[in-house]
Design a protein around this motif. Structure first.
Motif, PDB file in Angstrom:
ATOM      1  N   MET A   1     -11.732 -19.670  15.153  1.00  0.00           N
ATOM      2  CA  MET A   1     -10.907 -18.875  14.246  1.00  0.00           C
ATOM      3  C   MET A   1     -10.827 -19.587  12.900  1.00  0.00           C
ATOM      4  O   MET A   1     -10.674 -20.798  12.824  1.00  0.00           O
ATOM      5  N   LEU A   2     -10.911 -18.774  11.841  1.00  0.00           N
ATOM      6  CA  LEU A   2     -10.901 -19.321  10.489  1.00  0.00           C
ATOM      7  C   LEU A   2      -9.481 -19.296   9.922  1.00  0.00           C
ATOM      8  O   LEU A   2      -9.036 -20.235   9.288  1.00  0.00           O
ATOM      9  N   ARG A   3      -8.790 -18.169  10.147  1.00  0.00           N
ATOM     10  CA  ARG A   3      -7.447 -18.012   9.579  1.00  0.00           C
ATOM     11  C   ARG A   3      -6.539 -17.327  10.583  1.00  0.00           C
ATOM     12  O   ARG A   3      -6.983 -16.508  11.387  1.00  0.00           O
ATOM     13  N   GLN A   4      -5.264 -17.659  10.499  1.00  0.00           N
ATOM     14  CA  GLN A   4      -4.231 -16.992  11.298  1.00  0.00           C
ATOM     15  C   GLN A   4      -3.056 -16.743  10.375  1.00  0.00           C
ATOM     16  O   GLN A   4      -2.791 -17.557   9.489  1.00  0.00           O
ATOM     17  N   TRP A   5      -2.385 -15.630  10.535  1.00  0.00           N
ATOM     18  CA  TRP A   5      -1.172 -15.435   9.753  1.00  0.00           C
ATOM     19  C   TRP A   5      -0.205 -14.556  10.529  1.00  0.00           C
ATOM     20  O   TRP A   5      -0.570 -13.900  11.491  1.00  0.00           O
ATOM     21  N   GLY A   6       1.035 -14.567  10.107  1.00  0.00           N
ATOM     22  CA  GLY A   6       2.045 -13.700  10.706  1.00  0.00           C
ATOM     23  C   GLY A   6       2.691 -12.859   9.626  1.00  0.00           C
ATOM     24  O   GLY A   6       3.294 -13.384   8.697  1.00  0.00           O
ATOM     25  N   GLY A   7       2.536 -11.569   9.730  1.00  0.00           N
ATOM     26  CA  GLY A   7       3.221 -10.651   8.817  1.00  0.00           C
ATOM     27  C   GLY A   7       4.512 -10.211   9.468  1.00  0.00           C
ATOM     28  O   GLY A   7       4.647 -10.257  10.688  1.00  0.00           O
ATOM     29  N   ILE A   8       5.482  -9.795   8.648  1.00  0.00           N
ATOM     30  CA  ILE A   8       6.757  -9.369   9.209  1.00  0.00           C
ATOM     31  C   ILE A   8       6.790  -7.845   9.280  1.00  0.00           C
ATOM     32  O   ILE A   8       6.689  -7.164   8.259  1.00  0.00           O
ATOM     33  N   VAL A   9       6.904  -7.343  10.506  1.00  0.00           N
ATOM     34  CA  VAL A   9       6.907  -5.900  10.705  1.00  0.00           C
ATOM     35  C   VAL A   9       8.289  -5.448  11.167  1.00  0.00           C
ATOM     36  O   VAL A   9       8.968  -6.150  11.912  1.00  0.00           O
TER      37      VAL A   9
ATOM     38  N   VAL B   1       9.737  -1.572   1.807  1.00  0.00           N
ATOM     39  CA  VAL B   1       9.603  -3.027   1.836  1.00  0.00           C
ATOM     40  C   VAL B   1       9.297  -3.588   3.228  1.00  0.00           C
ATOM     41  O   VAL B   1       9.475  -4.781   3.461  1.00  0.00           O
ATOM     42  N   ALA B   2       8.848  -2.749   4.141  1.00  0.00           N
ATOM     43  CA  ALA B   2       8.433  -3.187   5.477  1.00  0.00           C
ATOM     44  C   ALA B   2       9.454  -4.138   6.106  1.00  0.00           C
ATOM     45  O   ALA B   2      10.607  -3.769   6.290  1.00  0.00           O
TER      46      ALA B   2
ATOM     47  N   GLY C   1       0.815  -1.217   0.000  1.00  0.00           N
ATOM     48  CA  GLY C   1       0.000   0.000   0.000  1.00  0.00           C
ATOM     49  C   GLY C   1       0.846   1.264   0.000  1.00  0.00           C
ATOM     50  O   GLY C   1       0.599   2.191  -0.780  1.00  0.00           O
ATOM     51  N   HIS C   2       1.879   1.293   0.847  1.00  0.00           N
ATOM     52  CA  HIS C   2       2.696   2.504   0.950  1.00  0.00           C
ATOM     53  C   HIS C   2       3.457   2.778  -0.345  1.00  0.00           C
ATOM     54  O   HIS C   2       3.565   3.922  -0.772  1.00  0.00           O
ATOM     55  N   GLY C   3       3.993   1.721  -0.966  1.00  0.00           N
ATOM     56  CA  GLY C   3       4.739   1.895  -2.209  1.00  0.00           C
ATOM     57  C   GLY C   3       3.837   2.344  -3.340  1.00  0.00           C
ATOM     58  O   GLY C   3       4.187   3.246  -4.117  1.00  0.00           O
ATOM     59  N   LEU C   4       2.658   1.726  -3.437  1.00  0.00           N
ATOM     60  CA  LEU C   4       1.718   2.092  -4.496  1.00  0.00           C
ATOM     61  C   LEU C   4       1.210   3.514  -4.294  1.00  0.00           C
ATOM     62  O   LEU C   4       1.059   4.279  -5.254  1.00  0.00           O
ATOM     63  N   ALA C   5       0.959   3.876  -3.034  1.00  0.00           N
ATOM     64  CA  ALA C   5       0.505   5.246  -2.747  1.00  0.00           C
ATOM     65  C   ALA C   5       1.598   6.241  -3.128  1.00  0.00           C
ATOM     66  O   ALA C   5       1.317   7.308  -3.687  1.00  0.00           O
ATOM     67  N   THR C   6       2.849   5.884  -2.843  1.00  0.00           N
ATOM     68  CA  THR C   6       3.964   6.759  -3.214  1.00  0.00           C
ATOM     69  C   THR C   6       3.982   6.985  -4.725  1.00  0.00           C
ATOM     70  O   THR C   6       4.087   8.126  -5.200  1.00  0.00           O
TER      71      THR C   6
ATOM     72  N   GLY D   1      20.093   9.922  -3.884  1.00  0.00           N
ATOM     73  CA  GLY D   1      19.024   9.374  -4.716  1.00  0.00           C
ATOM     74  C   GLY D   1      18.362   8.132  -4.158  1.00  0.00           C
ATOM     75  O   GLY D   1      17.462   7.575  -4.780  1.00  0.00           O
ATOM     76  N   LEU D   2      18.813   7.689  -2.987  1.00  0.00           N
ATOM     77  CA  LEU D   2      18.206   6.493  -2.372  1.00  0.00           C
ATOM     78  C   LEU D   2      17.405   6.932  -1.151  1.00  0.00           C
ATOM     79  O   LEU D   2      17.928   7.637  -0.280  1.00  0.00           O
ATOM     80  N   TYR D   3      16.155   6.548  -1.117  1.00  0.00           N
ATOM     81  CA  TYR D   3      15.253   6.974  -0.053  1.00  0.00           C
ATOM     82  C   TYR D   3      14.689   5.735   0.635  1.00  0.00           C
ATOM     83  O   TYR D   3      14.371   4.743  -0.026  1.00  0.00           O
ATOM     84  N   PHE D   4      14.566   5.817   1.947  1.00  0.00           N
ATOM     85  CA  PHE D   4      14.002   4.685   2.681  1.00  0.00           C
ATOM     86  C   PHE D   4      12.723   5.093   3.394  1.00  0.00           C
ATOM     87  O   PHE D   4      12.591   6.203   3.908  1.00  0.00           O
ATOM     88  N   HIS D   5      11.815   4.140   3.409  1.00  0.00           N
ATOM     89  CA  HIS D   5      10.498   4.345   3.991  1.00  0.00           C
ATOM     90  C   HIS D   5      10.204   3.046   4.724  1.00  0.00           C
ATOM     91  O   HIS D   5       9.899   2.031   4.100  1.00  0.00           O
ATOM     92  N   CYS D   6      10.401   3.039   6.038  1.00  0.00           N
ATOM     93  CA  CYS D   6      10.316   1.782   6.771  1.00  0.00           C
ATOM     94  C   CYS D   6      10.049   2.052   8.250  1.00  0.00           C
ATOM     95  O   CYS D   6       9.823   3.189   8.649  1.00  0.00           O
TER      96      CYS D   6
END
Lengths: 93, 416
Positions: B332-340, B237-238, B42-47, B357-362
């Motif tokens: 519970m139907l589903r469980q997941w783990g995202g990497i933050v 890239v979170a 979402g953040h990359g696409l919004a950018t 020229g290199l920017y980070f967003h994390c």
């Protein structure tokens, strides 16, 4: 849940331990001699690798001693535990 | 881009819905772009969208190693709020909130933004003091916030346990009525479609394997689909921020952790708002499909494996059942783990780097979804102008050297 081997107590469930983050970060001997950037690097920057990671664990609900663990951060497989020499960040013996 | 409307629904219904066009193209990567965004969340696409829309930079590629909506953007608990304590954070999140309020119209895509309110519960006297302080701080910054007591909570939220005999009795809460939830997949798809319509190339199944540099400046990226050149590269890239930073010879103050979330079997409507608790550490809302959407804290250890430990799952459920005993038999139907990727001060990094020229967003940690439009907006500004907007200037990488941290750990109403 991880099965972690305490070098003193043997294999125990992860819930007995608390996590101490990346191992091997020695506190600079003379902080006053560092630049702000070097101090920030010690204080905040971490290698945070994808793969093999040496990290500290404390057997909080057991012998309460710190030790080192080498663990893969993708598979979570633990390849070994080691006692620390020369303080918590002193590396393995 | 064909505009979506009630009329288009009818027209496509008459042709048996066989003539819908793809929402975005799947172009082959060009060899050269003005800006490359690494990471199609979402953040990359919004950018990319705001680069094209606000700054007229349309020769942009978004590189995604998986598929759009397949990462954390499509796997979070979708809460949107702006009731942060510190001025720097609250202004950033409030800017995002204002964009959310017009986002469906702006993107011509229904992101199902539902301002159903968010309650942040207090269970101790100190919780209530912190809540009153935060509510006052929010109001001084022009953000709607109010303090409600246990009786008001009991009336507004059926089935919540406001008994004074509870193990952690609910004493009150802060309430932000403009806060709520949005449909996370729709946010990714809506931004992808709108960015594509402005000329942005969205390239899926394209993993970045190296960052090419010449004389301390970035000049492109190596990918599984060849080397692509660009004078500016934004990395969004979170959980993998440190991996990309290492490719550019940088070290970041972030650590990656699994964050688990859960979705229950669908139920009849039972919860029409969002409830969060810092003390028992859980948060819950009900999706429009009827599923309870549940989250809590991160697993303590560093991890990139997209799963978490069972005791963290158990802790989450204990928290929810403490608040809503009636949910004890829900399955519970589903469980997941995202990497933050978590920063020491629980605030993001939206910044230039020592590499030109290199920017980070994390570093959004556990709470990035709510900021999706606003964070893309300020990051687009940072890349286009090569300097941060005043809203994201405090979120510079330099703050870890100067010591000007924005300590939102615990202060931010909940649960990082």
């Amino acid at each position: 849940m991880l099965l972690i081997e305490c070098p003193w107590c043997g294999e125990r469930a992860e819930t007995e331990f608390s996590y101490g983050g990346e191992a091997g970060i020695a506190r600079p001997a003379d902080p006053d001699a560092l630049t702000d950037a070097e101090w920030a690097d010690y204080l905040f920057n971490r290698s945070n690798p994808r793969g093999a990671h040496r990290e500290l664990w404390n057997h909080a609900q057991g012998c309460r001693r710190w030790f080192g663990v080498e663990r893969d951060t993708v598979t979570y497989r633990i390849s070994g535990s080691y006692r620390l020499s020369g303080g918590a960040h002193g590396g393995g013996d | 881009m064909k505009k979506y409307s009630a009329f288009s629904l009818v027209r496509h219904a008459l042709s048996h819905n066989r003539k819908w066009r793809e929402a975005w193209r799947s172009p082959d990567p060009k060899r050269e772009y003005d800006v490359i965004i690494v990471g199609g969340g979402g953040h990359g696409l919004a950018t990319a969208y705001y680069l094209a829309k606000e700054h007229g930079i349309r020769n942009v590629a978004v590189l995604e190693k998986g598929w759009i909506g397949g990462g954390n953007t499509g796997r979070n608990t979708t809460i949107v709020r702006s009731n942060y304590l510190w001025t720097e954070a609250s202004l950033l999140y409030e800017h995002s909130m204002k964009l959310w309020e017009g986002l469906s119209q702006d993107l011509n895509y229904n992101v199902m933004f539902s301002q159903r309110g968010v309650y942040n519960l207090g269970h101790t006297l100190q919780d209530m003091r912190d809540i009153e302080r935060r509510v006052n701080a929010n109001r001084l910054n022009g953000i709607d916030a109010e303090v409600v007591n246990a009786e008001q909570i009991g009336k507004a939220i059926p089935f919540i346990n406001t008994s004074p005999d509870a193990r952690y009795p609910i004493l009150g809460a802060s309430l932000q009525r403009r806060a709520g939830v949005a449909r996370h997949d729709a946010v990714a798809w809506g931004f992808a479609r709108a960015a594509d319509a402005l000329g942005v190339d969205i390239i899926e199944q394209c993993e970045v394997t190296g960052i090419v540099r010449d004389n301390g400046r970035v000049s492109g990226v190596e990918t599984t689909r060849g080397t692509l050149r660009a004078p500016k590269v934004g990395v969004v890239v979170a959980g993998n921020a440190s991996v990309l930073a290492t490719m550019a010879g940088l070290r970041l103050p972030v650590e990656s952790h699994p964050l688990q979330a859960f979705v229950s079997e669908p139920l009849k409507p039972v919860l029409d708002t969002v409830v969060m608790s810092n003390a028992v550490h859980g948060y819950i809302s009900q999706s429009d499909k009827g599923e309870l959407v549940i989250g809590a804290g991160i697993d303590a250890y560093n991890g990139y494996g997209q799963r978490g430990s069972f005791h963290t799952t158990e802790h989450t459920m204990q928290a929810i059942i403490e608040l809503f005993p009636v949910f004890s038999r829900v399955r519970m139907l589903r469980q997941w783990g995202g990497i933050v990727d978590v920063c020491p001060d629980a605030c993001p990094i939206i910044s230039k780097t020592p590499v030109g020229g290199l920017y980070f967003h994390c570093g959004w940690g556990t709470g990035g979804f709510k900021a999706t439009p606003g964070s893309g907006w300020v990051f687009a500004h940072t890349i286009a102008q090569d300097r941060p907007h005043e809203l994201n200037a405090p979120f510079d990488l330099e703050r870890f050297t100067t010591g000007a941290l924005i300590d939102e750990h615990g202060a931010a109403a909940v649960a990082h």
